[in-house]
Every structure is written in structure tokens, then in C-alpha cells.
Design a protein around this motif. Sequence first.
Motif, PDB file in Angstrom:
ATOM      1  N   HIS B 378      82.622 122.816  24.035  1.00 48.13           N
ATOM      2  CA  HIS B 378      83.064 122.299  25.328  1.00 48.13           C
ATOM      3  C   HIS B 378      84.274 121.426  25.085  1.00 48.13           C
ATOM      4  N   ARG B 379      85.040 121.206  26.161  1.00 49.82           N
ATOM      5  CA  ARG B 379      86.239 120.407  25.987  1.00 49.82           C
ATOM      6  C   ARG B 379      86.301 119.278  26.997  1.00 49.82           C
ATOM      7  N   ASN B 380      85.178 118.903  27.531  1.00 52.63           N
ATOM      8  CA  ASN B 380      85.152 117.894  28.578  1.00 52.63           C
ATOM      9  C   ASN B 380      85.364 116.515  27.976  1.00 52.63           C
ATOM     10  N   LEU B 381      86.469 115.893  28.325  1.00 54.91           N
ATOM     11  CA  LEU B 381      86.823 114.616  27.718  1.00 54.91           C
ATOM     12  C   LEU B 381      85.804 113.531  27.994  1.00 54.91           C
ATOM     13  N   ASN B 382      85.102 113.654  29.115  1.00 53.41           N
ATOM     14  CA  ASN B 382      84.146 112.603  29.433  1.00 53.41           C
ATOM     15  C   ASN B 382      82.878 112.708  28.603  1.00 53.41           C
ATOM     16  N   GLU B 383      82.739 113.806  27.893  1.00 58.76           N
ATOM     17  CA  GLU B 383      81.513 113.965  27.125  1.00 58.76           C
ATOM     18  C   GLU B 383      81.751 113.855  25.638  1.00 58.76           C
ATOM     19  N   PHE B 384      82.887 113.307  25.269  1.00 61.11           N
ATOM     20  CA  PHE B 384      83.127 113.089  23.849  1.00 61.11           C
ATOM     21  C   PHE B 384      82.851 111.633  23.514  1.00 61.11           C
ATOM     22  N   GLY B 385      83.320 111.245  22.353  1.00 60.36           N
ATOM     23  CA  GLY B 385      83.161 109.847  21.972  1.00 60.36           C
ATOM     24  C   GLY B 385      82.482 109.759  20.625  1.00 60.36           C
ATOM     25  N   GLY B 386      82.811 108.717  19.920  1.00 60.31           N
ATOM     26  CA  GLY B 386      82.116 108.420  18.662  1.00 60.31           C
ATOM     27  C   GLY B 386      82.357 109.411  17.563  1.00 60.31           C
ATOM     28  N   LEU B 387      83.418 110.245  17.696  1.00 63.94           N
ATOM     29  CA  LEU B 387      83.654 111.212  16.632  1.00 63.94           C
ATOM     30  C   LEU B 387      84.119 110.531  15.357  1.00 63.94           C
ATOM     31  N   ALA B 388      84.651 109.299  15.522  1.00 59.82           N
ATOM     32  CA  ALA B 388      85.129 108.615  14.311  1.00 59.82           C
ATOM     33  C   ALA B 388      84.001 108.402  13.337  1.00 59.82           C
ATOM     34  N   GLY B 389      82.834 108.144  13.881  1.00 63.34           N
ATOM     35  CA  GLY B 389      81.701 107.909  12.998  1.00 63.34           C
ATOM     36  C   GLY B 389      81.225 109.188  12.349  1.00 63.34           C
ATOM     37  N   LYS B 390      81.187 110.271  13.090  1.00 65.69           N
ATOM     38  CA  LYS B 390      80.613 111.491  12.556  1.00 65.69           C
ATOM     39  C   LYS B 390      81.580 112.271  11.686  1.00 65.69           C
ATOM     40  N   MET B 391      82.888 112.268  12.059  1.00 67.75           N
ATOM     41  CA  MET B 391      83.865 113.087  11.333  1.00 67.75           C
ATOM     42  C   MET B 391      85.079 112.212  11.047  1.00 67.75           C
ATOM     43  N   PRO B 392      84.976 111.325  10.093  1.00 66.55           N
ATOM     44  CA  PRO B 392      86.055 110.340   9.880  1.00 66.55           C
ATOM     45  C   PRO B 392      87.370 110.966   9.458  1.00 66.55           C
ATOM     46  N   LEU B 393      87.331 111.959   8.586  1.00 64.12           N
ATOM     47  CA  LEU B 393      88.582 112.558   8.127  1.00 64.12           C
ATOM     48  C   LEU B 393      89.270 113.253   9.298  1.00 64.12           C
ATOM     49  N   TYR B 394      88.461 113.921  10.096  1.00 64.45           N
ATOM     50  CA  TYR B 394      88.992 114.611  11.263  1.00 64.45           C
ATOM     51  C   TYR B 394      89.657 113.616  12.200  1.00 64.45           C
ATOM     52  N   THR B 395      89.005 112.472  12.402  1.00 62.36           N
ATOM     53  CA  THR B 395      89.584 111.471  13.286  1.00 62.36           C
ATOM     54  C   THR B 395      90.918 110.985  12.758  1.00 62.36           C
ATOM     55  N   GLY B 396      90.946 110.716  11.436  1.00 64.51           N
ATOM     56  CA  GLY B 396      92.192 110.228  10.858  1.00 64.51           C
ATOM     57  C   GLY B 396      93.329 111.206  11.025  1.00 64.51           C
ATOM     58  N   LEU B 397      93.059 112.471  10.696  1.00 63.79           N
ATOM     59  CA  LEU B 397      94.118 113.462  10.822  1.00 63.79           C
ATOM     60  C   LEU B 397      94.529 113.639  12.277  1.00 63.79           C
ATOM     61  N   SER B 398      93.520 113.653  13.162  1.00 64.54           N
ATOM     62  CA  SER B 398      93.847 113.806  14.584  1.00 64.54           C
ATOM     63  C   SER B 398      94.715 112.672  15.071  1.00 64.54           C
ATOM     64  N   ALA B 399      94.321 111.458  14.681  1.00 65.94           N
ATOM     65  CA  ALA B 399      95.112 110.314  15.138  1.00 65.94           C
ATOM     66  C   ALA B 399      96.547 110.482  14.701  1.00 65.94           C
ATOM     67  N   GLY B 400      96.728 110.896  13.445  1.00 63.81           N
ATOM     68  CA  GLY B 400      98.084 111.086  12.960  1.00 63.81           C
ATOM     69  C   GLY B 400      98.848 112.103  13.772  1.00 63.81           C
TER      70      GLY B 400
END
Lengths: 102, 517, 548
Positions: B378-400
Motif C-alpha cells: 500500500h502507499r497510503n501516507l497516513n498509514e506509514f510511520g516508524g520505518l526508521a526503527g524497523k528499516m534504518p538503512l532504508y530510512t537513511g538512504l531514503s532521507a538522502g
Amino acid sequence: MDASLTNYLLIGAVMFVSGVVCMATKRNGIAVLMGVELVLNGANVNFVAFSRHTSLGLDGQIVSLFVIVLAAAEAAVALAIALNFYNNYQTIDVDRGDKLQG
Amino acid sequence: MFQEHLPTLIIFAPTIGAVLLMLMPKDNEEGLRYTALTVTIVTFILTLALLPGFDMSEAGMQYTYSAEWIPNWNINYQLGIDGISLPLILLTSFISLWAMVASWSITKQIKGYLILFLLLETGMLGVFMATDFFLFYVFWEVMLLPMYFLIGIWGGPRKEYAAIKFFLYTLFGSVLMLVALLMIYFNSHHPESNEHIFDLLLLTDAAQGNEGLLNPVMQQWAFWLLFIGFAIKIPSVPFHTWLPDAHVEAPTPISMILAGVLLKMGGYGILRIAFPLCPVAVFDGSTVLVAIGVISIIYGAFAAMAQTDFKRLVAYSSVSHMGYVVLGIGVVGVVSADTASDYWKMGINGAMFQMLGHGVSSAGMFFMVGVVYDRVHHRNLNEFGGLAGKMPLYTGLSAGIFFAGLGLPGMCGFIGEVFVVLSAWQFSKILAIVAASGVILTAGYILWTLQRVYLGAEYKGPHEEALTPMLARERIVAGVLLVFAIILGVFPNLMFQYMIPSIQKLTDGMAGQMAGL
Amino acid sequence: MLANSINQLITDLPTQIGSDVTAFLSELVLCGTVVALLLGRLLGIDRKMPGHWIAMAGTLIAFGIAFGNVYANGPDAYQVGEDAQLFSGLLVNDGLTVFFRLFLLVFLVLVIALTVLSGIPDNEDGPDFYTLLIGATIGMMLMASANHLLMLFLAVEMASVPSYVMVGFLKGKRLSSEAALKYVVYGAGAAGVMLYGTSLVAGMLGTGQLHLVAEKLRDLLTSEVGVGTDMSTAAVRTIVLGVMMILVGLAFKLSLVPFHFWCPDAFEGAPAEVGGFLSVASKAAAFALLIRVVHQLTGFGDLAVPLAIGLGVIAVVSSTFGNLAAYFQTNVKRMLAYSTIAHAGYMLTGVVAMLVALEDGNQMLATDCVEGVLFYLSVYLFMNLGAFAIVALIRNRTYSEEIADYRGLKNECPWLCVMMAVCLFSLVGLPPLGGFVAKFFVLAPVWEAASIHWSMGVLVGFALLNTVFSLFYYLKVPVAMFIVDRPEDARPARTGSTEAVFVLLLTAPILLLGMSPLISKLSLAAERVAHDTITVPDGARTSTSPEK
């Protein structure tokens, strides 16, 4: 001389128009084919009339000979197709062929 | 010998790969994938091979190749690469390579997918290298069919609607381009034989000569027909409505290619064809161009802010970013009959760089969306959150990568935006201020998105257990794209050194016709 | 007068007959094949050997003769002007004739091969079917070489009458018999109207030969010289009426609106092979005839431009109507029939531009227009036959021609689906396929003609708009084949490799004519033929052309 040409052309035209009306309005397939024959023969009358009264000469009469032969061939084929239609639809009424929407 | 045929080899290497794939059995999935990957790697290396032989000080066409194709119509198979097309060719093969790596996530009918993908790459490379208008048009249209099927077969829930919308819009634009092509063809004359020609180089020379190619009225018609055709591809407001649907429904690798490469063709087409052949119309229409660019920036940004679908948000951000391109090329100004204003050149350089930067960053953004979509569907922005905790590398790369899309200084998005806004300042201060405020809006929606998706305490959506760390292949793609985004941001001259001479030639050539106005 | 003509005939005959028969050899070989097929039935050969061997052998021999003639003689394969006339001016053996003879023979070979592969007709009816097929082809070759109004009528009839029967060939199928009846009634009517028009034109002008008709028409309209009837506007009106009627007959053959009614029904009722044959061959021959007739009508003077605009309106209406109606069809053959109507509209645009160009005296442009039409017909041969061939092959497996039954076919016969997509996208006119190049070659000269008369630009605009419209319905079949999944209860539809190879043979030229240097070869040949047709040397015209 001119008057005679116009008369012949008139006959040809009357035959043509009655043939067209026949083709357009008759429901019986054979009658439609009769209309076709009328049209072709109307043209024949024209050709022969022109052949006599203008410089068209023999060409006109030769053409009408060819047209007679061709009309016969076409009629034979058309009747065969009408017979085939009858075999399938048990009627020769052209309006009853309505399975195709066209 | 090799140099001479290198462009042809680059264009048709993917086609040869497609033929190879056709002959392979369709059950050998890994074999098919690796073969296709090898083909894209080979194509990329071949495009890199263009670099040593490319003379950076030369403004005209290099690597030219010409062969007769349909002699009695003066249609030739004619190729050429200059400073405007070289960075885009590199971008095409680069993004295609990483989109191919991303294509490992496609699981059904792999053979058909890979064949269409490679045919699409051929079309894209051909568009950038063609210097014969007819050939350009053929390659332009070659892209339509594979794209239609790629979206229509491997896409999301509304794939058929999105695919047909894409096809019709683009076909309509192409038909307008065809009318302009006919106008230009029948008004052209070969310098020696006086026949009609399709050769873009000769047409450009004629257009920039004393009488120009078309009379002013015809130039207006031809330019606006061409512009609409290309604006549909860019996409500019108001011809952008196919993009959100196409992007959302397309599978991730195809979104990468669509955003990364296909959108650039609109800008390229304007620079290669519409501008040189219709200089008078460009001068008269510059305000309209700039206005369209600014409207695209602001509208795209506002629309992005309103989205709840992650991919749709990125799609609208593409509309917004490509507005900078139109703005940059539209700030027309001339100094004298053989020099154009510096700010215009800066604008076009900025627009070109924005195309490159956006290519890398938007491909990256779509890939990141795809990574999480593959997991939770799903791609619903309101149902995301907390991915930094579960997928830290992904969060870092995404942020970049998202910061690169935002235009953070030090990354590729910044350079293009800064140059465009600076050049717009010289053209019209108000519009420059509006364009600059677009940056604030962009920052707004991107940061808000990052907060909604990656930050926060907990994940609010379905399939929480599917949020596994990134696979090796995903890490490679994201990592490489991020690294390149940074490299382009820190060493922009890597690309500018190729572009500047050709853009100078383009603008100075157009100045001649415009100086009298 | 009679004695003179007969004398002349007797003295001319021995010298002429040799060269005439040599030029006519291909048609005679085909006639011989027809006789062989019928005799075979009489002698019982049809029980031992299927009819298609005889048919194929005869066609290949005829093709060999025609091709050998072109190959050996090159540009001397045909003559121009007076020298080209055969059989005392009834036929003409010029570039257009040779082009269409080759075209029709290649097409006939491919159609016979298709019938062998698809199994219609069966062995018992084989000789009859091939007789009709070959007979129709002879008629079409005569249409392409007609030079006399009588020949025009005879050839059209010879091409049409066998096709009436072929449409109704599957005797047991109700739809076929209905389609055949409708077709024969419309066709005979149209032929009758055409004959009547012919009688008016030939009579008023006193001659049947097309070039003499053109001359006398020019004289009638530009000078005040009477030709055997009262010189009055009534004469002109009659001749115009006659010409309109002839064009009605031709418009029927070309299935142009408003004489298109027979087309969808005939195609839906006929077997797909016959549909493929009719959609290409009769259109091609009719276009050859139309080019000849319209070319001679340049004597029309002031009437030419209204005629051109009238034809242009018909072209636009045909394309638009064909495309819009096709969208609502669920039967593939019916959809292809409407697409045939639309494509006839596109090609007519080229002929209209030719008329405008000739009226302006611009023979170069007229040549380009005709070249475009000839190129388009060549590509159209492969596109349409490919599409109908695939329909026939799939019908043999799934017993259906509905688009709904094409769903998910990519799983069963992927190659056929890809090639069907190629044919359909070529019909839309997308690069890099042959259909795009063909459309471009037809529309570019029309655009150039817009500088003579603005309405040509409108024609191009509509043609391009129609191209975009047509995408809607041409996409239906590939969408069904590739994007939709196969329903659970569908029949298996695997096809063999011979069939795939044959269809590849049909689709490869579409790709070649879209991308390879073959385009220029065909284009040059077409230009050559067009040039020799349009710019007839002065020796053939015995009166001076009007100054322009």
C-alpha cells in the motif's frame, strides 16, 4: 433525328429509374434481381440509341452485346445465391435477412 | 572505425539483447534476467566509451554518422552527439541499468517484460542521438508501444486506464509534432540540390541564416505545435494529467525510467528542434514559457502536498521539478546579433542540469517508494510511520535521496534550481521570487512526507511483519543513486563542462534572428 | 462504316495480336489455370489431388512470367502512351498495369497459401473456390489495365461476381448466405448504376476509350466544338451525371461512405480468408481504376475543384465513420471491415490531392500523390492479409471471431499475438512499422497540395485526427490478447509452427517497410510507375492540353 434520340434516352431513363425503384422497394429477392436486369437493360437501350445517333458507332452495339452476356451471367450467380439464401432461411424475403446488423 | 559506429552500436545493443532474449526459453528466468542485465551493463559501458573521444571545447555535433535510408525523400539515418545530448545519453544508460537491477521485483512474464524494456531503451537512446527529423520522430514514437505494454501488463490496479491515457496523450502530441514536421519539411531547401530536407543540422543553419527557415507566422504555428507535443512529455501544466496515473500504476522500474529519462525528452526536444528552428516565435513566446514553468512549479508543489498516495506525491513533485526546466529555457534574452544574454545561457544550463539531477533523484525516489510498496502493498501516507526503527538503512538512504529531490545544497537538485532561479531573476524578478518560493513548498511536502513515513514511533499500516531490512540488490541501487546525487551536487562541473559550449552555440545562433525584434 | 472497321480489324489483327498476347500472357495463364481446375473436376482429378496444387502452380507460373518480364526488361517492361494500348485500345499495358499485376499475383500466391493452411475450402469444393478466386483476380488485373469504358464495366463485374459467390461460399452458414445476398443485391445495383453512367458518358462524347473521353471532355468544356450532339449545357449536365454515376460504382467497390453498407456484413459473413482477399485486392484494383479515371477527368476544368472537394468530403467522412463505427464492434472481422472503410478514406485523400495537383498543372506533386497511394496499398496488402490470416488461424482453433474470445491468447500462441499486434499497430500508423511510413508518404503530398487549395490541409488534419481515434479500437484486440487473463472455459488455441512461419512471412514486410532501405526501393518503383502514368508523353494526346 434529335427528337428520336431523346425519346430513346427517355425510355432508357424510365427503365433505369423503375429498375432502381424495384431494387430499393421490393421485398422478394427475385423481384430485386428483376430490378437489376431493368437497370442493365436501360443502359443497353441508351447504348444502342447513342450508337445510332452519335459518332459512337458500332462501339455502342458491341457494348450492349457484352452487357447482355454479362447480365445473364450475373443473374445466374445472383439466383444461385438467392437459392442458397432460401435453403438457409426458407424464404426469399430480403427483409428477413436481419441477423447481420449492417 | 569503431568510433564511427559507436553511436549505432549503443542504440542497437539493447535491440540485439532483445533478440537474444527472444530466442531463449521463457522458463529460464534467472538466465533471462542476467542476460538482460549484462546487455544494459554493456550499453552503459559503451556510452562511457563516448567520453574519451568527446572534445569538450567543440560546440557542434560529434560522433556524426550518416547513411542513406530513403534517398528520394532525403531521409537519412543520421546520428550525432553534442554537449546537449551527451549527458542525457549517459543518464539514459545509467538509469536503465539501475532500473534493470530493480526489475528483479517483476515476477510474471519476465521474458516479455525484459524484451519490451530493452526495446524501450533502444528508442530512448535513438531519440537522443538522431539528427534527422524523420528519424527522431520514428524513435520518439518507438517508445510509445513498449511503454504502453509495460504499464498495461505489469502495472497496478488501474493499469489499463493509465496506459491508454498515456498512449493517447503522447500520440496526440506526436501528431501535432508531425504537422510541424510537415510544415518544416516543405519549407526547407537543401543548400545545393534545393530539395526538401529533414536534416536537423542543415535546417538549423537555414533557420539561423538571413531569412530564417519559416516566415514569422509559420514559425509561431510550428513552434507552438512542437511545444505542445513536447510539453506533454515534460510534462508541463496543463498537459500533465497523464503523469500521475501513469506513474502510480506503472511498476517501480518503469516509473524509474519514466521519471528518470522519458520526461527529459520533452526538454531535449525543445532544445534540439523547437528552439533552433523557430527563434522568432521563441522570443515572442518567452513570457508564456516562463509563466508555464512557474505555474508548473507551484501547481505541482501544491498538488504534491495534498496527496495521500506516496507514489502520486512523487509524481507531482516531478511535475513541479520539471517546471524549473521550462522556466530555465524560457528566460530568453539577447545582447547582440551573435550573442545571447548570459542569463539565458545560465538558465538553459541550469535547466539541463536540473534534468540530469532530477533524473537521478526521482529515479531514486520512485525506487524507494517501490521498496516499501513491495513489502506492504500500500502507499497510503497516513498509514506509514516508524520505518526508521524497523528499516534504518532504508530510512537513511531514503532521507538522502529525498533531500536530493528537495534541492538540499550539496546535492544534485540544488544546482539546477539555483541556476534557474538566478537566471529568472534577470528576466523577471517577480517570477523568480515565485519560483524560489516553490523551493519552500517543495521542502514542505518532502519533509512532511519524510516525517509521516519514516519518523514517528510506530507503523500504522497493514503487513507490519513484512517490513524486513533491504535486500542486497535494493541496497546497491539506492546506494549508487544516492552517491551519484551527491557527486553531481558537489562536482557539478563534471556535467557542465560538456554542456556549456553546445548551449552557447544554440543560444548565440538563435540570437541572430531575435536581435532585430 | 461497318466494312471499314472490319477491314481495319483484319489488316491490323495479325501484327497486333502477337505483341498483345505476349503482354497479356499472365492473365492468359491464369485463364488456363481456371480451365484446368474445371476440367480437373470433369476428369475426376479433384478426387486424387486437392485443387490448390493446380491453382498454386498456375499462379506461380503467371507470377514468374510477370516478374521475369519486369526483371529482364526493367523499365522497358511496359510502354507508355499510345504504344501501351492492347487489343485495339481496350486495355493498356503501362506502369500501373505492371505494378498491379505483380501486386495481385503476389497477393494471390499468399492467399492460396493461407487457404491451404487454414483448410477453407475443403477438398470437394476446392476447385470451385480456386476458380472463383483466380477469376476474381483476372477481373482485378483487367480493372488495373482498363482503357475503355466497356472494359471498366466488364472488369469490375468480373472481379465482383466471383466475390459475391465467395462471400457466400460456406453454404451451410446462415450468416454467409445472408451476407452474400446483401452483397449481390448492392453490388449488382451499383454495377447497374455505373453502367448507366457509362452509357451517358460514352454516348454524349461519342467514344469509349478513356483518353479520347478525356480529350473530348476537355474540348467540350473549354471550346465550343460539338461532338455529335447538341452543344448545350444539358450535354454537360448529362456528362457530369454520367461521371457521378461511374464514381458511384467505384465508390461502392471501395466501400466509401455512403456506399459502404455491404462491407461490414459481407466481411462478417464471409470466411476470414475471403475477407482478407476482398479487403486488399478489390480495393487495390478499384484504386488503380479510380486513378486512371480521375486522371483523365482533368479535362473537367472548372468542375475539377468542386469534384475534388466532394471526393475529399467523402474521404473524410469515410475515415471518420469507419473509425467511429469500428469502436463499437465486438466481432473482429466486422471491426476490420470498418477499418477497411477508414483506410479507403485515407487512400482517397491521396487521389483527391492528385486531382487538385493536376488541375494546377503540377505534375510532380501529382506523381508524389500517386506514389503515396501505391506505397500505401503495398503495405496495406501485408497488414490486412496478416490480420485476416491470424483471425482465420485462431478461428480454426477457438471457433470464434469475437474479441472476447481473444482474451489471454498470449499464453496459447504468443507469436501469433505479437504478429497480430504488429499488424494492428501498423494499421494505426505507428512507427517504426510500415503503416506509419505509408501514411506519411500519402499525407505529405496532400499537405503540399494545401498550398494550392486550403481544403487539402483540412484533409490532412482529419486524417491525423482519425489516426488518433483509430487507436481506441485497434487497441481492443492487443489488450484482450495481452492484458486480460484467459477465461477458465476457453478452448485451447495452440497453433503450429508452419502457421507461425507463414504469418511471419506476412508480417516481416511490415517491419521491413517501416525500417529498412526497402522503403526507398518500393518508393522509387512506385514513383517511376506514377511518373509514367501521370506524365503521358505528348504523342499519346492528339490534341493540345489547356494552357495552365
